[in-house]
Scaffold this active site. Structure first.
Site, mmCIF file in Angstrom:
data_model
loop_
_atom_site.group_PDB
_atom_site.id
_atom_site.type_symbol
_atom_site.label_atom_id
_atom_site.label_comp_id
_atom_site.label_asym_id
_atom_site.label_seq_id
_atom_site.Cartn_x
_atom_site.Cartn_y
_atom_site.Cartn_z
ATOM 1 N N GLU A 196 42.757 43.594 43.096
ATOM 2 C CA GLU A 196 42.804 42.736 41.899
ATOM 3 C C GLU A 196 43.871 43.230 40.925
ATOM 4 O O GLU A 196 43.594 43.560 39.774
ATOM 5 C CB GLU A 196 41.408 42.648 41.242
ATOM 6 C CG GLU A 196 40.399 42.017 42.184
ATOM 7 C CD GLU A 196 39.054 41.634 41.546
ATOM 8 O OE1 GLU A 196 38.803 41.998 40.383
ATOM 9 O OE2 GLU A 196 38.270 40.939 42.227
ATOM 10 N N GLU A 320 36.236 40.110 49.091
ATOM 11 C CA GLU A 320 35.110 40.228 48.155
ATOM 12 C C GLU A 320 34.576 38.825 47.946
ATOM 13 O O GLU A 320 35.315 37.948 47.486
ATOM 14 C CB GLU A 320 35.547 40.817 46.806
ATOM 15 C CG GLU A 320 35.720 42.315 46.813
ATOM 16 C CD GLU A 320 35.998 42.900 45.426
ATOM 17 O OE1 GLU A 320 35.449 42.404 44.421
ATOM 18 O OE2 GLU A 320 36.784 43.865 45.367
HETATM 19 O O1 AHR Z 1 32.374 43.946 43.262
HETATM 20 C C1 AHR Z 1 32.444 44.282 41.910
HETATM 21 C C2 AHR Z 1 33.843 44.156 41.325
HETATM 22 O O2 AHR Z 1 34.237 42.816 41.359
HETATM 23 C C3 AHR Z 1 34.939 44.866 42.087
HETATM 24 O O3 AHR Z 1 35.032 46.212 41.745
HETATM 25 C C4 AHR Z 1 36.168 44.123 41.657
HETATM 26 O O4 AHR Z 1 37.182 44.149 42.633
HETATM 27 C C5 AHR Z 1 35.658 42.717 41.392
HETATM 28 O O5 AHR Z 1 36.109 42.214 40.197
#
Ligand code: AHR
Length: 508
Positions: A196, A320
């Site tokens: 990110e 994610e």
């Molecule tokens: O999964 C929790 C957080 O969500 C992670 O650390 C980040 O990459 C995302 O914003």
């Protein structure tokens, strides 16, 4: 009959027989039309130094009273092995961009204690470091996916980390690894170049992030024979400009091998996320509608990638994804600990079905997260452990790993805008059998599914008496899959789906 297009699916709204309130849904499979194989790595998981995701959830240490294998919880290891986790992403997430790998090697007693500034401000004694992660991945039979720190460490430091993990030479870093107890290099399959970068990974613009990717990926390398895939940090469905970000990365990121994408089904865009249990139908509806948005995001991102990479050489990794609610009352602030209910089983099944429809680009995905964090597969509390409804969906869907998806058109009423009442995925398994996954998203109405497939189906169903049916540490087996059998009408397989259910069957 109303026609709408939703996420690439043609949804035909059919009249529902009012008396029985059972909707008839048609699933028509074209067994001659096959897509790209479903890469088993779309069944991956994410494990971050966050809350009790690692400490307590996976790692308890060799001296713990909790039964363990060299420090890893035996119950968690056994559960993960059962579902054949293909890949684990570590150490973050946001955590990764303040992580110094040197803190997590060498004798544990000598490792420094750092503050986890992103997640609750708690201390991390670095007992779980590179050796512990790589050995854990080996223990459960998963490919390791390491996200390096490009936010606050230099390319030189990152290059050293990769050499430490992967070199077989008689050179200082490999010898240091040997002195720390690991002779053979580990097989590092995936390397994340930041996380990110548009947000917690450095608040970079797309263009800057692309240059950073090109720079780090020039200097950080494993032996070519390892076939390590470098994963560029991509956009997110939770940010407004994911298209521009994707465009910038594709244009200026250097020679990309894979681009990541994140998306959380986070109600009210995080303002009022709502509880994981004890919610009303409005929250069920909202969560499933948010889940279905992944379909559009993947299509949008794929279309941009197609422009720059028509040969589809660069893979898209949804590394994610999952539901994100208000954390449980009383849990430590910043630990993102949430319960997991039947609603999450639907989120999981719908998301996996979406990945099955994008196999031309999507070659890896990682649910967030593995244990005790967000849409967890497993929850632990001291010595207690439970498997969540999400875990059960991953278990039921195992036949789809490395299966070949088949074209299937679904004629279903909409449950709510852009959410079909029944979502289906059909594939020819590696075992040669025809597998069908069906999700009834309506929490109140049953569906009668009529297929064009000869035979009958049998397999498993996951459902429960309420939208928030879930397992607790005192009643850890309240919800689990049970045997399910379909019927046949005029020689074709038919299925009666109770409201709020996930079914996986093989048809023969
Ligand atoms: O999964 C929790 C957080 O969500 C992670 O650390 C980040 O990459 C995302 O914003």
């Amino acid at each position: 009959m109303k026609k709408t297009i939703s996420g690439g699916l043609l949804i035909l709204a059919l009249a529902t027989p009012a008396a029985a309130q059972t909707a008839t849904v048609r699933v028509t499979v074209d067994t001659a039309k096959a897509g790209a194989v479903i890469d088993r790595h779309i069944y991956g998981q994410f494990a971050e130094h966050l809350g009790t995701g690692i400490y307590g959830g996976i790692w308890v240490g060799e001296d713990s009273k909790i039964p363990n294998i060299r420090g890893y919880r035996s119950d968690v290891v056994a559960a993960l092995k059962k579902i054949h986790v293909p890949v684990v992403r570590w150490p973050g997430g946001c955590f990764a961009d303040l992580y110094n790998w040197r803190d997590g090697i060498g004798p544990r007693a000598k490792r420094p204690t750092r503050i986890n500034v992103h997640w609750g401000g708690v201390t991390d004694n670095n007992a779980f470091g590179t050796h512990e992660f790589m050995d854990f991945a080996e223990l459960i039979g998963a490919d390791p996916y390491v996200s390096m720190n490009v936010g606050s460490l230099s390319p030189y430091d990152s290059a050293q980390w990769v050499e430490y993990m992967t070199s077989s030479e008689d050179a200082s870093l490999a010898n240091e690894r040997r002195a720390n107890g690991r002779d053979k290099p580990w097989q590092l399959k995936y390397l994340g170049i930041g996380n990110e970068t548009w947000g917690c990974g450095g608040n970079m613009s797309g263009e800057y992030s692309a240059s950073i990717n090109a720079r780090y990926s020039t200097f950080v390398n494993a032996p070519v024979s390892m076939g390590m895939v470098k994963v560029a940090s991509g956009g997110s469905g939770n940010i407004g400009d994911y298209k521009a970000f994707t465009e910038a990365m594709m244009k200026g990121g250097g020679r990309l091998q894979a681009l990541s994408f994140h998306y959380y089904a986070m109600p009210d865009n995080g303002r009022s996320k709502g509880p994981a249990t004890g919610f009303g139908e409005d929250r069920w509806r909202e969560e499933l509608a948010l889940t279905m948005k992944m379909e559009g995001y993947l299509s949008d991102v794929s279309a941009i990638m197609d422009k720059y990479d028509p040969g589809k050489k660069v893979a898209l990794y949804a590394d994610e994804w999952g539901s994100w609610y208000t954390q449980e009352p009383g849990s430590h602030p910043g630990f993102l600990f949430q319960q997991n209910a039947l609603r999450d089983a639907e989120v999981a099944a719908l998301s996996l079905n979406i990945f099955h429809r994008h196999t031309d680009r999507v070659k890896l995905a990682a649910i967030a997260q593995m244990v005790n964090v967000l849409q967890a597969m497993i929850l632990t509390d001291g010595p207690k452990m439970l498997l969540t409804p999400t875990y059960h969906v991953f278990d039921m869907y195992q036949p789809f790993m490395e299966a070949t998806p088949l074209a299937a058109s679904t004629s279903s009423p909409e449950y709510t805008k852009d959410v079909p009442m029944v979502d289906a995925s059909v594939a020819r398994g590696k075992d040669g059998k025809l597998w069908l996954a069906l999700v009834n998203t309506d929490p109140n109405k049953p569906a009668h599914v009529v297929t064009n497939l000869a035979g009958t189906g049998k397999g498993q169903i996951l459902t429960g008496p309420a939208m928030d049916t879930h397992n607790t540490f005192d009643k850890p087996d309240t919800i689990h899959p049970v045997a399910y059998k379909g019927g046949s009408a005029e020689g074709k397989a038919v299925f009666d789906l109770p409201p709020r259910s996930v079914v996986v069957v093989t048809v023969n």
